[in-house]
Design an enzyme around this catalytic site. Structure first.
Site, short mmCIF file in Angstrom:
data_model
loop_
_atom_site.label_atom_id
_atom_site.label_comp_id
_atom_site.label_asym_id
_atom_site.label_seq_id
_atom_site.Cartn_x
_atom_site.Cartn_y
_atom_site.Cartn_z
N HIS A 258 8.96 0.72 -0.80
CA HIS A 258 10.37 0.79 -1.18
C HIS A 258 11.03 -0.57 -1.00
O HIS A 258 10.69 -1.31 -0.08
CB HIS A 258 11.11 1.84 -0.35
CG HIS A 258 12.40 2.27 -0.95
ND1 HIS A 258 13.57 1.53 -0.81
CD2 HIS A 258 12.72 3.33 -1.73
CE1 HIS A 258 14.54 2.14 -1.46
NE2 HIS A 258 14.06 3.22 -2.02
N ASP A 309 9.89 9.76 -3.86
CA ASP A 309 9.32 10.26 -5.11
C ASP A 309 7.99 10.99 -4.91
O ASP A 309 7.62 11.83 -5.72
CB ASP A 309 9.09 9.10 -6.09
CG ASP A 309 10.38 8.40 -6.45
OD1 ASP A 309 11.31 9.09 -6.91
OD2 ASP A 309 10.47 7.18 -6.27
#
Length: 372
Positions: A258, A309
């Site tokens: 991320h 996700d």
């Protein structure tokens, strides 16, 4: 320079809506774990983002009643979705166009008073699930299911999507996913929405801008790619071989790493728990087990952590959501945050107009076209 790394760590605005500090995500001062562990409803979280405080029982009932009263879409909007339901059209393009159309049909769309903006916000928030469920069913050749005002946000969406009332576990799972995706500081689509809002345009233009930004594969769409990967691994039959081939060919493994979080994505563990609960003892457990295998391999070989996700892909699939519309579910949640940021921008507005750093040539001499 900031532009060389996508404005990483550059501060672009002040906000009271959400924050990411030391790998912790908070909404208006409430840590995400505080909201998740106490089973906050998505409706409570929408109210929190828009008003910067949690609602009382009376405030929440009034807010929920307003949302439910606006679930339905007009025949004209449904007809527009039908026209766009051909398979070759990108689902996010359909959502972008349909939200824009809502602004065309709202006679008060150009009214930017506080009262009108609130009414538009409620309409956008309430109609997003109906638009998405209608599109999903029409695309599969099924008849749209009318919304039910006696069902909450998450339950109503699953009912409209699958044509049957969801189980309590299914409602809990989607509610948690919606809460976790509701806002995320100044991500690309939220920043785009604020830039658009800073011009004092209408809220529909701002949300349309945000949807267009979310459509890009570097922002939205990662969980769709995650499920494609799970499906491919199940067909190939060997997780380690599949991942090694991808990594050796310099391909990105979706759902890992991320831009902001360094040690953990605080949202991921809750989706992992829901994926496990939804699949336990069912034939869908294979998806959760594959996900665990991938996570272990990526952690051991690359030191990468799963992000929001990764396990959301399994959660959405088990809830009957086709992977082609995963990003639409992201938008259905994130519109709550977009609207909060649009309203905040409008309340203390200054046109967002940064400068660029020119790196081209200077002082060139014009040569007449006949001599070039």
């Amino acid at each position: 320079m900031g532009e060389e790394n996508g404005l990483k760590d550059q501060i672009a605005c002040n906000t009271r809506i959400s924050s990411i500090i030391d790998d912790d995500l908070s909404y208006a001062g409430y840590n995400i774990s505080e909201l998740m562990d106490n089973n906050a409803s998505f409706e409570e979280v929408i109210y929190l983002l828009w008003n910067l405080h949690l609602p009382t029982q009376i405030e929440l009932k009034h807010f929920v009643d307003e949302l439910r009263a606006n679930y339905a879409i007009s025949d004209a909007v449904e007809q527009c979705i039908l026209i766009q339901s051909r398979r070759h059209l990108h689902p996010m393009s359909v959502l972008r166009s349909t939200v824009s159309l809502l602004g065309v049909y709202n006679i008060n769309a150009e009214d930017n008073s506080v009262e009108a903006t609130y009414e538009q916000s409620i309409q956008l928030m309430a109609k997003m699930p109906t638009i998405i469920a209608t599109f999903a069913r029409l695309r599969m050749g099924l008849t749209p299911v009318e919304p039910r005002e006696d069902l909450g946000f998450a339950a109503n969406f699953l009912y409209m999507l699958n044509g049957e009332e969801p189980t309590p576990l299914q409602v809990t799972a989607l509610n948690k996913a919606l809460v976790l995706h509701a806002d995320h500081e100044l991500n690309a689509s939220t920043f785009a929405a604020r830039v658009t809002a800073s011009t004092l345009t209408d809220i529909y233009s701002c949300v349309t801008t945000a949807i267009g930004t979310l459509k890009g594969p570097l922002h939205g769409g990662a969980n769709e790619k995650v499920f494609d990967m799970l499906r491919e691994i199940r067909e190939h039959g060997n997780t380690e071989v599949y991942l090694k081939e991808k990594l050796d060919s310099q391909e990105k493994i979706m759902g890992f790493g991320h831009r902001v979080y360094k040690t953990q994505d605080p949202r991921e563990k809750y989706l992992r728990e829901m994926a496990q609960q939804l699949t336990q003892g069912t034939e869908d457990e294979v998806w959760f087990n594959l996900s665990c295998e991938i996570e272990a391999y990526m952690k051991n070989t690359k030191g990468l952590i799963p992000n929001v996700d990764f396990y959301s892909a399994t959660v959405y699939h088990v809830l009957g959501i086709d992977s082609s519309i995963f990003t639409l579910i992201f938008a259905m949640s994130r519109v709550s945050g977009w609207i909060a940021h649009i309203q905040e921008q409008q309340k203390n507005n200054k046109l967002i107009r940064p400068r660029s750093h020119y790196i081209g040539q200077l002082n060139l001499e014009y040569i007449p076209i006949g001599k070039r």
